[in-house]
Design a protein around this motif. Structure first.
Motif, PDB file in Angstrom:
ATOM      1  N   TYR A  27      33.448  41.320  35.438  1.00  0.00           N
ATOM      2  CA  TYR A  27      34.030  42.652  35.639  1.00  0.00           C
ATOM      3  C   TYR A  27      33.894  43.480  34.353  1.00  0.00           C
ATOM      4  O   TYR A  27      33.557  44.670  34.397  1.00  0.00           O
ATOM      5  N   LEU A  28      34.145  42.851  33.216  1.00  0.00           N
ATOM      6  CA  LEU A  28      34.028  43.580  31.948  1.00  0.00           C
ATOM      7  C   LEU A  28      32.575  43.971  31.673  1.00  0.00           C
ATOM      8  O   LEU A  28      32.310  45.043  31.130  1.00  0.00           O
ATOM      9  N   ARG A  29      31.635  43.104  32.066  1.00  0.00           N
ATOM     10  CA  ARG A  29      30.221  43.467  31.907  1.00  0.00           C
ATOM     11  C   ARG A  29      29.881  44.687  32.759  1.00  0.00           C
ATOM     12  O   ARG A  29      29.087  45.540  32.359  1.00  0.00           O
ATOM     13  N   ALA A  30      30.431  44.749  33.948  1.00  0.00           N
ATOM     14  CA  ALA A  30      30.162  45.896  34.809  1.00  0.00           C
ATOM     15  C   ALA A  30      30.668  47.192  34.191  1.00  0.00           C
ATOM     16  O   ALA A  30      30.141  48.269  34.477  1.00  0.00           O
ATOM     17  N   GLN A  31      31.699  47.103  33.359  1.00  0.00           N
ATOM     18  CA  GLN A  31      32.191  48.302  32.681  1.00  0.00           C
ATOM     19  C   GLN A  31      31.300  48.716  31.519  1.00  0.00           C
ATOM     20  O   GLN A  31      31.406  49.841  31.034  1.00  0.00           O
ATOM     21  N   GLY A  32      30.435  47.798  31.073  1.00  0.00           N
ATOM     22  CA  GLY A  32      29.519  48.126  29.978  1.00  0.00           C
ATOM     23  C   GLY A  32      29.601  47.190  28.800  1.00  0.00           C
ATOM     24  O   GLY A  32      28.903  47.386  27.810  1.00  0.00           O
ATOM     25  N   LEU A  33      30.427  46.155  28.861  1.00  0.00           N
ATOM     26  CA  LEU A  33      30.602  45.250  27.729  1.00  0.00           C
ATOM     27  C   LEU A  33      29.473  44.230  27.718  1.00  0.00           C
ATOM     28  O   LEU A  33      29.562  43.176  28.355  1.00  0.00           O
ATOM     29  N   THR A  34      28.409  44.538  27.010  1.00  0.00           N
ATOM     30  CA  THR A  34      27.246  43.644  26.976  1.00  0.00           C
ATOM     31  C   THR A  34      27.378  42.569  25.908  1.00  0.00           C
ATOM     32  O   THR A  34      26.548  41.660  25.856  1.00  0.00           O
ATOM     33  N   TYR A  78      44.572  32.801  41.163  1.00  0.00           N
ATOM     34  CA  TYR A  78      44.400  32.940  39.719  1.00  0.00           C
ATOM     35  C   TYR A  78      43.345  34.001  39.391  1.00  0.00           C
ATOM     36  O   TYR A  78      43.581  34.921  38.592  1.00  0.00           O
ATOM     37  N   ALA A  79      42.157  33.911  40.000  1.00  0.00           N
ATOM     38  CA  ALA A  79      41.080  34.855  39.696  1.00  0.00           C
ATOM     39  C   ALA A  79      41.445  36.273  40.090  1.00  0.00           C
ATOM     40  O   ALA A  79      41.191  37.233  39.350  1.00  0.00           O
ATOM     41  N   ALA A  80      42.078  36.432  41.274  1.00  0.00           N
ATOM     42  CA  ALA A  80      42.459  37.775  41.723  1.00  0.00           C
ATOM     43  C   ALA A  80      43.477  38.393  40.789  1.00  0.00           C
ATOM     44  O   ALA A  80      43.403  39.576  40.441  1.00  0.00           O
ATOM     45  N   ALA A  81      44.449  37.596  40.343  1.00  0.00           N
ATOM     46  CA  ALA A  81      45.465  38.128  39.432  1.00  0.00           C
ATOM     47  C   ALA A  81      44.849  38.498  38.090  1.00  0.00           C
ATOM     48  O   ALA A  81      45.232  39.506  37.470  1.00  0.00           O
ATOM     49  N   ALA A  82      43.890  37.706  37.618  1.00  0.00           N
ATOM     50  CA  ALA A  82      43.248  38.013  36.341  1.00  0.00           C
ATOM     51  C   ALA A  82      42.464  39.314  36.419  1.00  0.00           C
ATOM     52  O   ALA A  82      42.493  40.136  35.496  1.00  0.00           O
ATOM     53  N   VAL A  83      41.726  39.540  37.520  1.00  0.00           N
ATOM     54  CA  VAL A  83      40.988  40.789  37.686  1.00  0.00           C
ATOM     55  C   VAL A  83      41.953  41.957  37.793  1.00  0.00           C
ATOM     56  O   VAL A  83      41.714  43.048  37.247  1.00  0.00           O
ATOM     57  N   THR A  84      43.077  41.773  38.517  1.00  0.00           N
ATOM     58  CA  THR A  84      44.085  42.837  38.615  1.00  0.00           C
ATOM     59  C   THR A  84      44.592  43.223  37.236  1.00  0.00           C
ATOM     60  O   THR A  84      44.756  44.407  36.913  1.00  0.00           O
ATOM     61  N   GLU A  85      44.828  42.239  36.393  1.00  0.00           N
ATOM     62  CA  GLU A  85      45.293  42.505  35.027  1.00  0.00           C
ATOM     63  C   GLU A  85      44.207  43.247  34.230  1.00  0.00           C
ATOM     64  O   GLU A  85      44.499  44.192  33.496  1.00  0.00           O
ATOM     65  N   ALA A  86      42.958  42.837  34.396  1.00  0.00           N
ATOM     66  CA  ALA A  86      41.868  43.511  33.686  1.00  0.00           C
ATOM     67  C   ALA A  86      41.727  44.950  34.134  1.00  0.00           C
ATOM     68  O   ALA A  86      41.506  45.856  33.322  1.00  0.00           O
ATOM     69  N   GLN A  87      41.869  45.204  35.433  1.00  0.00           N
ATOM     70  CA  GLN A  87      41.784  46.572  35.945  1.00  0.00           C
ATOM     71  C   GLN A  87      42.913  47.431  35.390  1.00  0.00           C
ATOM     72  O   GLN A  87      42.705  48.599  35.022  1.00  0.00           O
ATOM     73  N   ALA A  88      44.092  46.868  35.321  1.00  0.00           N
ATOM     74  CA  ALA A  88      45.237  47.622  34.786  1.00  0.00           C
ATOM     75  C   ALA A  88      45.017  47.953  33.313  1.00  0.00           C
ATOM     76  O   ALA A  88      45.311  49.062  32.858  1.00  0.00           O
ATOM     77  N   ARG A  89      44.530  46.982  32.546  1.00  0.00           N
ATOM     78  CA  ARG A  89      44.274  47.235  31.124  1.00  0.00           C
ATOM     79  C   ARG A  89      43.182  48.288  30.933  1.00  0.00           C
ATOM     80  O   ARG A  89      43.258  49.115  30.023  1.00  0.00           O
ATOM     81  N   ASP A 109      38.342  47.600  44.434  1.00  0.00           N
ATOM     82  CA  ASP A 109      39.383  46.846  43.731  1.00  0.00           C
ATOM     83  C   ASP A 109      39.497  45.425  44.280  1.00  0.00           C
ATOM     84  O   ASP A 109      39.554  44.447  43.518  1.00  0.00           O
ATOM     85  N   GLU A 110      39.514  45.300  45.596  1.00  0.00           N
ATOM     86  CA  GLU A 110      39.737  43.990  46.199  1.00  0.00           C
ATOM     87  C   GLU A 110      38.524  43.078  46.058  1.00  0.00           C
ATOM     88  O   GLU A 110      38.669  41.856  45.914  1.00  0.00           O
ATOM     89  N   ALA A 111      37.333  43.630  46.110  1.00  0.00           N
ATOM     90  CA  ALA A 111      36.142  42.795  45.999  1.00  0.00           C
ATOM     91  C   ALA A 111      36.068  42.124  44.638  1.00  0.00           C
ATOM     92  O   ALA A 111      35.679  40.949  44.527  1.00  0.00           O
ATOM     93  N   TRP A 112      36.435  42.869  43.588  1.00  0.00           N
ATOM     94  CA  TRP A 112      36.442  42.261  42.260  1.00  0.00           C
ATOM     95  C   TRP A 112      37.488  41.149  42.169  1.00  0.00           C
ATOM     96  O   TRP A 112      37.327  40.221  41.371  1.00  0.00           O
ATOM     97  N   ARG A 113      38.507  41.216  42.988  1.00  0.00           N
ATOM     98  CA  ARG A 113      39.530  40.171  42.960  1.00  0.00           C
ATOM     99  C   ARG A 113      39.172  38.974  43.832  1.00  0.00           C
ATOM    100  O   ARG A 113      39.600  37.850  43.541  1.00  0.00           O
ATOM    101  N   HIS A 114      38.399  39.185  44.888  1.00  0.00           N
ATOM    102  CA  HIS A 114      38.227  38.121  45.873  1.00  0.00           C
ATOM    103  C   HIS A 114      36.781  37.710  46.131  1.00  0.00           C
ATOM    104  O   HIS A 114      36.558  36.583  46.571  1.00  0.00           O
ATOM    105  N   TRP A 115      35.796  38.593  45.915  1.00  0.00           N
ATOM    106  CA  TRP A 115      34.415  38.150  46.088  1.00  0.00           C
ATOM    107  C   TRP A 115      34.049  37.168  44.967  1.00  0.00           C
ATOM    108  O   TRP A 115      34.516  37.321  43.822  1.00  0.00           O
TER     109      TRP A 115
END
Length: 818
Positions: free
Chosen positions: A46-53, A79-90, A793-799
């Motif tokens: 998810y962070l790479r998709a934002q541009g963090l290479t 666990y993974a869904a909650a972590a992505v939710t936290e990353a999106q919030a940050r 939002d949900e795909a990043w948490r569950h796909w």
């Protein structure tokens, strides 16, 4: 000014590649991921998709975010869904801290994150300082990173006469003086002076081509050696060389297939591992950029890692292609001794690329070596005719120009190797005073860069004897004219540069001849009109019969003899003669091509005249991509040629009424105008091109004996293409693509509440993945803005994003500081 590098960060469909199809390997790799590991991997993606290479920064942040979620959810289920939710919030909080509620361009933000990974999700003070240094988009300030040595052009000063054009001056001057003498029996009037001057210009310009072809013919007779390729067993190791391809809204399928073919060709050769490939994208349409990144991921995974390939998309498109190349040299030039510059339609054999480097190593005084350009891939009648002309007559012109120019040759912007240090020291392009089209940034930068290298004492030469270097041609007449519109503006800018003090005489010739190639069209038109006016108002013939015969004979010699010389060189070589269809077909093809060119020339003359007039009236060209596939639709051609047709009708009527004796004499000009629409349709037709190929006409070596590399590239296009499922998946996951799509959708159709069908589809897509929907269902879902936001939002948490990227670690861009 330079901008920051962007690496490929889209999550792309790679399910059709060998690394993913190997299910046993996949299961083995997945077994190493516990719930905590999967959560960290998904957050990192998810962070790479934002541009963090930056790989280490991404893993470090993912680890910290996973720590913050540990213990708050069941590690086996969410666990993974909650972590992505936290990353999106940050991410949202960090963006709000920097920019508040301001709308920031998503591509700019991705570039900033890629360039300053330490500031991403970091303390606001550090991030704000980096934003200001990078160039706050709200202030419109680009970054201040430039290492080129600055250039400045002095004001106008009269040029020196150039020894290399004495033949052209003698021919033009003799013809013009003879004509003026015949016209001045009762005193030379101003219209007669204009007529004579135009005649001098046109014959002088024609003599330049005659001189070049004749010189090439004589040189070919003296030296019939084949291209001398260096023996790799006796050659020293090669220095690191960059293979650069700038692109702008090109077909990713074609571009990346060609690059993969060249990469494979290099990987099989000694010295090929000295090359590193860069794709420098200026594409602004998010969907097109996603296609590029998807194709890049595939060739990055499939090719030989000994020849790395990198992809970079700029956040700003300053100075178009020349700016893209300048930023590359500023940031990564220190890594390379040489760089080979390609165009989006370029293709070069690995042996040719390596030979260019070896020749540069053997000639330390040479800063640029231009490979010859062979046209290939033509399918329409127009493209095949141009292809044949370049194949028959091009070698004589290329060799002649190389002999004439010597160490002060020219550069055509691609399929050439440059010495990076010399380029950095000499080739910063100034901004011309005034507004476009004749002011502002220089469009035809290649001629100027060659002139600046020569001015600094470097040599610019042509490797006229090499083979294995190709480019494509605009397939239709409208596309050819559109390309000429860009070239014409750049070449006319050279009129302001050619008289700069310090330039080598031959550099001035290159610029003046390039501008004259477009000025010849309005000159030809004005010459005919003024001659017709003088003839209709004079009681006696303009010139005596012997002078008229001499002018006709000189015209035929200047126009046809270079073609005859090129044909003779082809027929003289048994291999060339055979690959052009044999003696009879080769001669017949040359005759037909000459007739075809004679019919098309008046149409192009009107187009070029219109282009030149529009430029002098201040209408600047817009930067657009080149269409490389045939689209000769009737509506496009009617719109392009309607004015030409009307001029043809008007010319025929005017001649019939005012000068009927000239109607038949000028029929080769007004008849093509009159039938411009059907002629353009015929020229732009792939069907007509196939018919000519079946008849064995206009055959060239790339058709009769295609190079294995060309065939391989055709095969590789099956790997670099894409499909609707991959596009839908990228649209859902990539924030830039989604933002552009939603802005476009909501600007046209306000999004109502999701329908029951959309609610069901988005749940099914989330549960079963992007391939679970058919084309109609994907269209229905993408039209609903709220559902697409929810699915993002949900795909990043569950796909299972963390699984799709296994085995797909991409090469990161090299450091951009010395």
């Amino acid at each position: 000014m330079a901008t920051e590098p962007v690496s490929a960060t889209n999550v792309s469909d790679v399910s059709d590649t060998p690394a993913i199809n190997n299910s046993s390997q996949l299961r083995s790799r997945l077994g190493d991921l516990d719930p905590r590991g999967r959560a960290e991997r998904r957050v990192a993606e998810y962070l790479r998709a934002q541009g963090l290479t930056d790989e280490q920064r991404a893993l470090s942040l993912a680890h910290a975010i996973a720590d913050a979620c540990e213990g708050s959810v069941s590690p086996t289920t969410a666990y993974a869904a909650a972590a992505v939710t936290e990353a999106q919030a940050r991410m949202r909080a960090w963006r709000s801290q920097l920019f508040g509620d301001d709308k920031i361009d998503a591509l700019w933000l991705r570039a900033f994150i890629s360039a300053h990974p330490d500031a991403f999700l970091a303390d606001g003070e550090l991030a704000s300082a980096r934003v200001l240094a990078f160039g706050d988009p709200r202030a419109g300030r680009p970054p201040t990173h430039a290492e080129f040595s600055l250039q400045a052009f002095a004001p106008f000063r009269a040029p020196r006469w150039l020894l290399g054009v004495m033949f052209a001056l003698a021919v033009g001057g003799t013809v013009g003086l003879t004509l003026a003498t015949n016209l001045s029996r009762n005193g030379l009037t101003i219209p007669e002076l204009i007529f004579s001057t135009l005649c001098t210009f046109l014959f002088g310009f024609g003599a330049v081509g005659f001189w070049t072809a004749s010189l090439g013919f004589v040189s070919s007779l003296r030296d019939r050696r084949a291209a001398a390729f260096t023996d790799p067993g006796k050659a020293a190791p090669l220095p690191r060389t960059a293979l650069i391809m700038p692109i702008y809204h090109e077909s990713p399928e074609h571009v990346f297939a060609a690059l993969l073919g060249m990469r494979e060709s290099l990987a099989t050769l000694p010295g090929g591992d000295a090359f590193e490939i860069f794709v420098l994208s200026d594409s602004r349409v998010p969907e097109r950029a996603a296609e590029e990144e998807r194709a890049f991921r595939r060739i990055a995974a499939l090719g030989d890692p000994r020849v790395p390939v990198f992809y970079r998309r700029r956040a700003r498109n300053d100075r178009q292609k020349s700016g893209n190349l300048a930023e590359f040299f500023e940031r990564w030039g220190h890594r390379y001794q040489y760089a080979v510059v390609l165009d989006a339609d370029s293709l070069m054999r690995g042996e040719t690329l390596i030979e260019l480097v070896r020749r540069m190593e053997a000639a330390p005084e040479v800063a640029l070596l231009q490979a010859p350009l062979t046209l290939h891939g033509g399918r329409t009648l127009f493209a095949r005719a141009q292809q044949l002309a370049a194949s028959l007559y091009g070698p004589a012109f290329t060799r002649g120009l190389a002999a004439w120019a010597g160490p002060h040759g020219n550069y055509y912007g691609h399929n050439a190797i440059v010495r990076v240090r010399a380029f950095l020291e000499c080739c910063a392009l100034p901004v011309l005073a005034g507004e476009p089209p004749l002011g502002g940034h220089i469009l035809s930068h290649d001629f100027v860069e060659a002139a600046l290298l020569c001015r600094a004492g470097w040599e610019v030469r042509a490797a006229h004897d090499l083979t294995g270097s190709w480019e494509e041609l605009p397939p239709t007449l409208p596309e050819y004219v559109a390309r000429d519109r860009r070239w014409c503006q750049g070449n006319l800018q050279h009129l302001r540069i050619a008289f700069t003090p310090g330039l080598k005489p031959m550099s001035r010739v290159h610029m003046l001849v390039g501008a004259a190639a477009y000025l010849a069209s309005p000159g030809w038109l004005l010459f005919m009109v003024s001659g017709l006016v003088l003839a209709s108002t004079s009681a006696q013939p303009l010139v005596t019969r012997p002078v008229a015969y001499a002018l006709v004979l000189t015209t035929l010699l200047l126009l046809l003899l270079p073609r005859v010389l090129g044909l003779l060189l082809t027929l003289r070589d048994p291999m060339l003669r055979q690959t052009h269809g044999g003696t009879l077909r080769c001669v017949g093809s040359a005759v037909l091509e000459t007739l075809f060119a004679s019919v098309i020339a008046p149409i192009l003359m009107l187009h070029h005249t219109r282009i030149v007039l529009s430029i002098f009236l201040g209408r600047a060209v817009r930067w657009g991509s080149q269409q490389r596939s045939a689209k000769g639709e009737l509506a496009i051609i009617v719109q392009a040629e309607l004015l030409t047709t009307l001029i043809g009708v008007g010319s025929a009527l005017a001649l019939a009424v005012l000068a009927p004796t000239w109607l038949a004499w000028l029929a080769p000009v007004w008849l093509p105008w009159l039938f411009a629409i059907p002629l353009a349709l015929l020229a732009s037709s792939e069907r007509a091109g196939r018919v000519s190929a079946r008849l064995g006409l206009w055959t060239v070596p790339s058709e009769s004996a295609p190079d294995p590399l060309s065939n391989r590239v055709e095969e590789l296009r099956a790997l670099t293409g894409s499909d609707d499922s991959a596009r839908f998946r990228d649209l859902v996951l990539d924030p830039i693509l989604l933002e552009a799509h939603l802005a476009r959708t909501e600007a046209t159709i306000p999004s109502p509440a999701p329908s029951q069908a959309a609610l069901r589809l988005r749940q099914r897509a989330l549960r079963m993945g992007p391939a679970a929907l058919n084309a109609d269902e994907r269209r229905l879902l993408t039209a609903d803005s709220e559902s697409m936001r929810w699915l993002h939002d949900e795909a990043w948490r569950h796909w299972p994003v963390e699984l799709w990227q296994i085995g797909r670690e991409l090469p990161q861009l090299p450091p951009d500081v010395p």
